[in-house]
Scaffold this active site. Sequence first.
Site, PDB file in Angstrom:
ATOM      1  N   VAL A  77      22.460   8.938   0.201  1.00 23.16           N
ATOM      2  CA  VAL A  77      23.098   8.412  -1.012  1.00 23.16           C
ATOM      3  C   VAL A  77      22.761   9.291  -2.215  1.00 23.16           C
ATOM      4  CG1 VAL A  77      23.263   6.444  -2.579  1.00 23.16           C
ATOM      5  CG2 VAL A  77      23.142   6.055  -0.113  1.00 23.16           C
ATOM      6  N   CYS A  78      21.501   9.694  -2.332  1.00 27.62           N
ATOM      7  CA  CYS A  78      21.079  10.547  -3.445  1.00 27.62           C
ATOM      8  C   CYS A  78      21.837  11.872  -3.452  1.00 27.62           C
ATOM      9  CB  CYS A  78      19.586  10.848  -3.359  1.00 27.62           C
ATOM     10  SG  CYS A  78      18.529   9.406  -3.434  1.00 27.62           S
ATOM     11  N   THR A  79      22.074  12.399  -2.274  1.00 22.35           N
ATOM     12  CA  THR A  79      22.806  13.666  -2.172  1.00 22.35           C
ATOM     13  C   THR A  79      24.190  13.531  -2.788  1.00 22.35           C
ATOM     14  OG1 THR A  79      21.561  14.277  -0.188  1.00 22.35           O
ATOM     15  CG2 THR A  79      23.665  15.393  -0.537  1.00 22.35           C
TER      16      THR A  79
END
Length: 213
Positions: free
Chosen positions: A45-47
């Site tokens: 998700v952070c990516t």
Amino acid sequence: MATIRLGDEAPNFNAKTTEGDINFHDWLGDSWGILFSHPADYTPVCTTELGTVAKYTDEFNKRNVKVVALSVDGIDSHHGWIKDINETQNTTVNFPIVADEDRTVSELYDMIHPNADSKLTVRSVFVIGNDKKVKLIITYPASTGRNFDELLRVIDSLQLTAYHKVATPANWNNGEDVVVSPAIATEDIPKMFPKGHTIVKPYLRTTPQPNLD
């Protein structure tokens, strides 16, 4: 553990980032800022989030907003992860990522919520005005990616309402009608808002969005 509330001065800090050492307040200068945390490097998700922020560079620049991310991993990990972000999200990460291995900044901004995870940061977002005051705080769980269109919408509202005696109604978007502050007497509206106004109720008066310039 710090408790930060709206209107507080954003705590200052010195940190190592992927773009060199920074003093947060000095780095912000006269700009608005977004400080947002990520649970960890090399997470899916952070990516997508960091890739999205990089693609929104022009939108942030238009609003005089600087963006800085943070996770509790180190600089070398961050640099390796940036390569993955650039490759998979078809963009170029062009903002600093704080390496907060000792959790100094995470604890300063209360980004670690032990009942969610004792070691990793939640998805905290702090919008900071050019007066260094905290204007917005949103906390997402690690499993939910942020909506950066919503952050831009809120920044548009914050910047508009900082300079005009108005508020923005539900689901407002830039360019739409706004609400006149209840502190403004109805008879004073025409001289303050020459674009016209509508009285829906004595306490609910609307006017076309004022110009920011």
